[in-house]
Design an enzyme around this catalytic site. Structure first.
Site, PDB file in Angstrom:
ATOM      1  N   PHE A 283       0.875  -1.179   0.000  1.00 38.61           N
ATOM      2  CA  PHE A 283       0.000   0.000   0.000  1.00 38.61           C
ATOM      3  C   PHE A 283       0.906   1.221   0.000  1.00 38.61           C
ATOM      4  O   PHE A 283       1.765   1.361   0.880  1.00 38.61           O
ATOM      5  CB  PHE A 283      -0.930   0.045   1.223  1.00 38.61           C
TER       6      PHE A 283
ATOM      7  N   ASP B 174       9.309   2.747   1.580  1.00 38.63           N
ATOM      8  CA  ASP B 174       8.154   3.514   2.036  1.00 38.63           C
ATOM      9  C   ASP B 174       7.992   3.289   3.546  1.00 38.63           C
ATOM     10  O   ASP B 174       7.456   2.274   3.960  1.00 38.63           O
ATOM     11  CB  ASP B 174       6.900   3.058   1.263  1.00 38.63           C
TER      12      ASP B 174
ATOM     13  N   LYS C 291       2.979  10.594   7.979  1.00 46.20           N
ATOM     14  CA  LYS C 291       2.288  10.236   9.222  1.00 46.20           C
ATOM     15  C   LYS C 291       2.884  10.930  10.432  1.00 46.20           C
ATOM     16  O   LYS C 291       2.642  12.096  10.672  1.00 46.20           O
ATOM     17  CB  LYS C 291       2.239   8.715   9.355  1.00 46.20           C
TER      18      LYS C 291
HETATM   19  C1  LIG Z   1      -9.776   5.744   6.627  1.00 47.16           C
HETATM   20  C2  LIG Z   1      -8.507   6.190   6.017  1.00 47.16           C
HETATM   21  O1  LIG Z   1      -8.043   7.282   6.238  1.00 47.16           O
HETATM   22  N1  LIG Z   1      -7.887   5.322   5.200  1.00 47.16           N
HETATM   23  C3  LIG Z   1      -6.638   5.629   4.524  1.00 47.16           C
HETATM   24  C4  LIG Z   1      -5.517   5.016   5.345  1.00 47.16           C
HETATM   25  C5  LIG Z   1      -4.199   5.029   4.704  1.00 47.16           C
HETATM   26  C6  LIG Z   1      -3.131   4.633   5.690  1.00 47.16           C
HETATM   27  N2  LIG Z   1      -1.849   4.419   5.129  1.00 47.16           N
HETATM   28  C7  LIG Z   1      -1.285   5.464   4.378  1.00 47.16           C
HETATM   29  C8  LIG Z   1       0.000   5.097   3.668  1.00 47.16           C
HETATM   30  C9  LIG Z   1       0.390   5.837   2.539  1.00 47.16           C
HETATM   31  C10 LIG Z   1      -0.431   7.028   2.057  1.00 47.16           C
HETATM   32  O2  LIG Z   1      -0.326   8.082   3.003  1.00 47.16           O
HETATM   33  P1  LIG Z   1      -1.437   9.230   3.028  1.00 47.16           P
HETATM   34  O3  LIG Z   1      -1.534   9.814   1.641  1.00 47.16           O
HETATM   35  O4  LIG Z   1      -2.740   8.593   3.477  1.00 47.16           O
HETATM   36  O5  LIG Z   1      -0.866  10.228   4.035  1.00 47.16           O
HETATM   37  C11 LIG Z   1       1.555   5.513   1.868  1.00 47.16           C
HETATM   38  N3  LIG Z   1       2.330   4.467   2.273  1.00 47.16           N
HETATM   39  C12 LIG Z   1       1.990   3.724   3.354  1.00 47.16           C
HETATM   40  C13 LIG Z   1       2.874   2.597   3.776  1.00 47.16           C
HETATM   41  C14 LIG Z   1       0.802   4.021   4.084  1.00 47.16           C
HETATM   42  O6  LIG Z   1       0.467   3.269   5.157  1.00 47.16           O
HETATM   43  C15 LIG Z   1      -6.757   4.995   3.151  1.00 47.16           C
HETATM   44  O7  LIG Z   1      -7.402   3.935   3.101  1.00 47.16           O
HETATM   45  O8  LIG Z   1      -6.238   5.612   2.192  1.00 47.16           O
END
Ligand SMILES: CC(=O)N[C@@H](CCCNCc1c(COP(=O)(O)O)cnc(C)c1O)C(=O)O
Length: 388
Positions: free
Chosen positions: A132, A217, A246
């Site tokens: 992800f 990542d 984060k």
């Molecule tokens: C309910 C909610 O906010 N869900 C988000 C949760 C994402 C959580 N992870 C973000 C993430 C990202 C993306 O990060 P951001 O754009 O959400 O800040 C990139 N790389 C890794 C390893 C990550 O874990 C979603 O489903 O897009």
């Protein structure tokens, strides 16, 4: 509370599945809803609140900076941004010498993909099944979950996914056309999967051999989450590009792309190649500097490692037909169930524990790293009870 929920439901986009609670306040590892009910936070805002909620040091840093200068585009220099860039390069893994500042994880991945193609002159990107990396079109192309990705096709071309922890698959996929491989050091959203130790070393060697870049990542694993300041530290891994977000600014939206020599010596990262209006804004930089101070002063990474040992010892002593496997690293905890996790998440919420899924059958616990032993044990008591 229902008024808050009614109003938000009236106007929100509808893309999020929400628990029926309105969280209005937080302190440390605790949250409270609009009716004053207390929750033990085992979600930490999806891994954002590693230093905990309601930190006065962050509020003070924000207030002071907000009274001086909130925004300052990178057409000029700025004192707080300069300090943050220097601190970031000091604390990140060896070999990273420069950084691009942005505003979220997906932006960090977008920029990383662009820098990799620019630096190598190649277009191929290799990603992993269950990986992800974000929801914007470039990052989404490397995210595995088909239900996230397929409705938006065609995405960026020349991206292929390979099995994680499979060096032979990487051997076959990384060629002279490959700009980079992008990996998480714990696949978090994809089910909390930890790499085998030799996998990462093999991947790094393969990248160097074939002229491809290693993008790590650490948007979710960074800043103490796995029991080291960066998960790279567990393996002495030197990525060519490191994506952060984060917890980077203690809850304030911020991302960063740290760049190593193999990128910078290409001489292709030139003026105009990338940009961001809000990237490197002094407000986020001030919050980030205060956050890094907290990680260092409170030694949150070793604290997470010590707490992790207790937590996993307890989890692994559980015997339940509902539990298929317990896995994770530091305070990135996954409990794979033999059933769908959603009903258990709802039951936990009713019992005052906010937790997350990691795929359809994995219960993920991501508490703030400041959680007390008493709080984490109370949360585990409730998890044990709910999993029966
Ligand atoms: C309910 C909610 O906010 N869900 C988000 C949760 C994402 C959580 N992870 C973000 C993430 C990202 C993306 O990060 P951001 O754009 O959400 O800040 C990139 N790389 C890794 C390893 C990550 O874990 C979603 O489903 O897009």
């Amino acid at each position: 509370m229902s008024t808050i929920i009614d109003v938000e439901n009236t106007y929100t986009s509808g893309v999020y599945g929400k628990r029926p609670v309105a969280i209005v306040r937080g302190k440390g590892a605790l949250l409270w809803d609009a009716e004053g009910r207390e929750y033990i936070d085992c979600a930490a805002g999806h891994g954002v609140a590693n230093i905990g909620h309601g930190r006065p040091e962050i509020a003070a840093a924000l207030a002071a900076q907000a009274q001086r200068l909130i925004t300052c585009p990178e057409i000029v220099y700025n004192d707080v941004r300069a300090q943050l860039l220097q601190r970031l390069i000091e604390i990140t893994p060896e070999g990273l010498t420069h950084a691009f500042l942005c505003n979220s994880g997906t932006e960090a991945v977008e920029g990383a993909l662009k820098f990799a193609r620019l630096a190598t002159g190649r277009t191929g990107i290799v990603a992993t099944l269950r990986g992800f990396h974000g929801r914007s079109m470039g990052a989404l192309s490397t995210t595995w979950e088909k239900s996230y990705r397929e409705p938006f096709a065609p995405l960026i071309p020349d991206v292929k996914h390979i099995r994680y922890n499979d060096l032979a698959a990487a051997e076959a996929a990384i060629t002279e056309q490959t700009a980079a491989i992008i990996i998480e050091l714990v696949q978090a959203e994809g089910g909390v999967h930890v790499p085998q130790a030799d996998y990462l070393a093999g991947l790094a060697a393969l990248c160097r051999e074939r002229g491809a870049l290693l993008i790590v990542d650490e948007i979710q694993t960074g800043f103490g989450r796995t029991g080291a300041l960066f998960a790279c530290n567990h393996y002495n891994l030197q990525p060519d590009i490191l994506c952060l977000a984060k917890s980077l600014a203690g809850g304030v939206p911020m991302g960063a792309i740290c760049l190593g020599q193999r990128v910078m010596e290409s001489g292709r990262i030139t003026k105009g190649a990338h940009g961001s209006t809000f990237g490197g804004n002094p407000l986020a930089c001030a919050a980030s500097l205060a956050t890094i101070d907290i990680f260092e002063r409170e030694q949150l990474a070793p604290r997470a490692a010590a707490l992790s040992t207790q937590v996993f010892e307890r989890l692994r002593s559980w015997r339940s037909p509902l539990i298929r496997e317990v896995r994770g690293q530091g305070l990135l905890i996954g409990i794979e169930l033999t059933k769908r996790v959603q009903p258990y998440l709802e039951a936990l919420c009713e019992r005052g524990v906010l937790a997350l899924p990691a795929g359809p059958t994995v219960l993920r616990l991501l508490p703030p790293l400041v959680i007390s032993e008493e709080q984490i044990n109370r949360a585990l008591d409730i998890v044990a009870d709910v999993l029966g």
